[in-house]
Design a protein around this motif. Structure first.
Motif, mmCIF file in Angstrom:
data_model
loop_
_atom_site.group_PDB
_atom_site.id
_atom_site.type_symbol
_atom_site.label_atom_id
_atom_site.label_comp_id
_atom_site.label_asym_id
_atom_site.label_seq_id
_atom_site.Cartn_x
_atom_site.Cartn_y
_atom_site.Cartn_z
ATOM 1 N N GLY A 355 0.976 -1.261 0.033
ATOM 2 C CA GLY A 355 0.016 -0.030 -0.120
ATOM 3 C C GLY A 355 0.987 1.309 0.065
ATOM 4 O O GLY A 355 1.687 1.468 -0.790
ATOM 5 N N ASP A 356 0.455 2.291 0.934
ATOM 6 C CA ASP A 356 1.144 3.439 0.920
ATOM 7 C C ASP A 356 2.349 3.386 1.892
ATOM 8 O O ASP A 356 3.032 4.517 2.395
ATOM 9 N N LEU A 357 2.569 2.315 2.664
ATOM 10 C CA LEU A 357 3.544 2.253 3.437
ATOM 11 C C LEU A 357 5.059 2.815 3.200
ATOM 12 O O LEU A 357 5.735 3.144 3.872
ATOM 13 N N ALA A 358 5.433 2.341 2.022
ATOM 14 C CA ALA A 358 6.723 2.543 1.541
ATOM 15 C C ALA A 358 6.564 3.978 0.803
ATOM 16 O O ALA A 358 7.594 4.655 1.037
ATOM 17 N N GLY A 359 5.447 4.180 -0.077
ATOM 18 C CA GLY A 359 5.585 5.519 -0.674
ATOM 19 C C GLY A 359 5.412 6.874 0.257
ATOM 20 O O GLY A 359 5.790 7.885 -0.289
ATOM 21 N N TYR A 360 4.670 6.766 1.327
ATOM 22 C CA TYR A 360 4.182 7.849 2.229
ATOM 23 C C TYR A 360 5.097 7.801 3.476
ATOM 24 O O TYR A 360 4.983 6.918 4.277
ATOM 25 N N GLU A 361 5.420 8.923 3.790
ATOM 26 C CA GLU A 361 6.084 9.161 5.109
ATOM 27 C C GLU A 361 5.341 8.859 5.997
ATOM 28 O O GLU A 361 4.196 9.133 5.979
ATOM 29 N N GLU A 362 5.810 8.310 7.378
ATOM 30 C CA GLU A 362 5.014 7.855 8.303
ATOM 31 C C GLU A 362 4.258 9.017 9.126
ATOM 32 O O GLU A 362 4.785 10.190 9.200
ATOM 33 N N GLY A 363 2.816 8.968 9.211
ATOM 34 C CA GLY A 363 1.949 9.899 9.458
ATOM 35 C C GLY A 363 1.320 10.707 8.403
ATOM 36 O O GLY A 363 0.581 11.706 8.622
ATOM 37 N N ARG A 364 1.768 10.402 7.106
ATOM 38 C CA ARG A 364 0.842 11.025 6.175
ATOM 39 C C ARG A 364 0.012 10.346 5.476
ATOM 40 O O ARG A 364 0.225 9.099 5.426
ATOM 41 N N ASN A 365 -1.001 10.686 4.686
ATOM 42 C CA ASN A 365 -1.908 10.045 4.179
ATOM 43 C C ASN A 365 -2.128 10.590 2.849
ATOM 44 O O ASN A 365 -1.851 11.946 2.373
ATOM 45 N N ARG A 366 -3.136 9.865 1.998
ATOM 46 C CA ARG A 366 -3.152 10.330 0.322
ATOM 47 C C ARG A 366 -4.257 11.671 0.723
ATOM 48 O O ARG A 366 -5.070 11.653 1.374
#
Length: 461
Positions: A355-366
């Protein structure tokens, strides 16, 4: 089963990776490779490709295998081939031979794995037979469509932290993929003037990749309908005045990917309207690459591309208003709806199985904004990251012919002026960019992307 790169450097690279993992987690992890899937009957299977997480630590494309990682050590679990398989597949290496090639600390038959999975974390494999086995042995649901939980989540975060930046072993493979991909694109350009259908250009490109004993890292996009972002049909005839969008990348024998897109005129020369839009997309592409360096937010790079595209469309009279304001209102996304790029590594969209675990810095959401919702990477850049930069312009009928959009943007889009650019269905320019300590290195720079040289390559045959 494929055995390659049996040098001591492979063993050293794999040992370093599992030792780095041991510094992050204090529990065992079991990673499965996966199994082949039948196309239409059991003996006729799709080409096997191991799970990327397995490949990262095991290095070889081994079907029906698993590895157990703990305290920096690796145990390999797989069965030796049945004696009768030699008739169909030739003599295959035994488990102990493979263990030696990858520097495993032990090797056991698959039947013994069930006694060694207690308290182990894992990551779901995509094929149903394997994730079912994972769920049964671990006595919990391990499903690729569900986000990891508990120690599985801890393992996933640890793997992300390792794979976000590339070691020297990975970079050597990624450079090989880039070199072959560049050759493939040049072959496609040379084949264009004589081709009658998209499929012929695809064949020329993939032929180069196959000739290097590689495969494609994703289903090739070779189309005159570039407005369809993931177009995987190749039957359309090539007509004078068409643009051909070719998004094709090679994958090395050990699974590392490249991803390149070029857009070219099938007649060998861009029309004036095509050239106008092409130069806007190229300006966005070049500006984004110039901005890449450690610490820069990838989201800022995306917004830079959006702003340059919006400004270019204003200058052409297609959009009306101030570029920054148009981007803040997501109006650029009518023509540039996707993100500026993504991570690249063992997966062409690296680690998107998480999912977005790799693409998104922790604490950020789409974001739920039209202009940001398809952004695949939202992190500050680090040295060793490999990312794609791929701005584009698309006239998607479902977007532009939507009555609500026509009404909402009647004073922002000059629809009559836009109609003059009907011969521009889709343009994308994509390169693979390594973040370095000082700035960036374009791994695919050997493939030109300016309009004049593209024309020369198409006409060179």
């Amino acid at each position: 089963m494929f055995i390659a790169n049996t040098s001591s450097s492979l063993i050293d690279t794999l040992r370093q990776r599992r030792q780095r993992l041991a510094q992050i987690i204090d529990f065992p992890a079991v990673l499965w490779s996966g199994s082949s899937n039948p196309r239409n009957f059991a003996a006729n299977v799709y080409p096997f490709r191991a799970s990327s997480h397995f490949l990262y630590f095991a290095g070889l494309n081994l079907p029906n295998a698993a590895i157990r990682l703990e305290t920096g050590k690796l145990e390999l679990f797989m069965d030796d081939p049945h004696p009768s398989s030699a008739l169909w597949h030739g003599e295959m290496p035994k488990r102990e031979e493979i263990a030696q090639i990858i520097g495993a600390d032990g090797a056991k038959p698959m039947s013994e794995l069930e006694f060694l999975v207690a308290d182990a974390a894992t990551i779901a494999v995509q094929d149903a037979a394997t994730w079912t086995k994972q769920s049964q042995l671990l006595n919990r649901w391990v499903l690729p469509q569900n986000p990891p939980q508990g120690i599985d989540l801890e393992l996933a975060k640890a793997v992300v932290s390792l794979r976000l930046t590339h070691d020297e072993g990975a970079l050597a493979e990624l450079r090989k993929a880039a070199v072959v991909s560049v050759e493939a694109h040049k072959a496609g350009m040379s084949a264009t003037l004589q081709a009658k259908r998209e499929a012929e250009i695809r064949g020329a490109m993939e032929g180069v990749i196959i000739a290097h004993n590689m495969t494609t890292s994703y289903n090739s996009i070779v189309t005159v309908h570039g407005e369809v972002l993931h177009n995987e049909h190749y039957h359309h005839p090539l007509q004078p005045g068409d643009l051909l969008l070719a998004d094709v990348g090679a994958e090395t024998e050990t699974g590392w990917a490249a991803d390149i897109t070029r857009t070219l005129p099938v007649s060998g020369k861009f029309s004036s309207t095509q050239r106008d839009i092409y130069d806007i997309v190229l300006a966005a592409h070049d500006a984004c690459i110039a901005k890449i360096r450690p610490g820069v937010e990838y989201g800022e790079i995306h917004l830079l591309a959006a702003t340059i595209i919006a400004e270019g469309l204003v200058n052409l009279g297609i959009l009306q208003g101030n570029a920054e304001d148009l981007v803040s209102r997501d109006i650029h996304a009518l023509f540039f709806p996707h993100g500026i790029g993504h991570l690249l590594g063992l997966d062409v969209h690296d680690m998107e199985d998480l999912g977005d675990l790799a693409g998104y810095e922790e604490g950020r959401n789409r974001s739920d904004r039209f202009g940001l919702s398809y952004l695949r990477l939202n992190r500050p850049l680090r040295p060793g990251m490999l990312v794609t930069i791929e701005p584009g312009f698309y006239q998607v009928p479902a977007i532009l012919n939507n009555p609500q959009n026509r009404s909402t943007y009647q004073y922002t889009v000059n629809w009559d002026r836009l109609a003059e650019f009907a011969d521009v269905r889709g343009i994308r320019i994509e390169d693979d960019v390594l973040v370095t300590a000082e700035g960036s290195e374009v791994l695919t720079a050997a493939l030109p992307n300016d309009a004049d040289t593209i024309e020369q390559l198409v006409n060179s045959q």
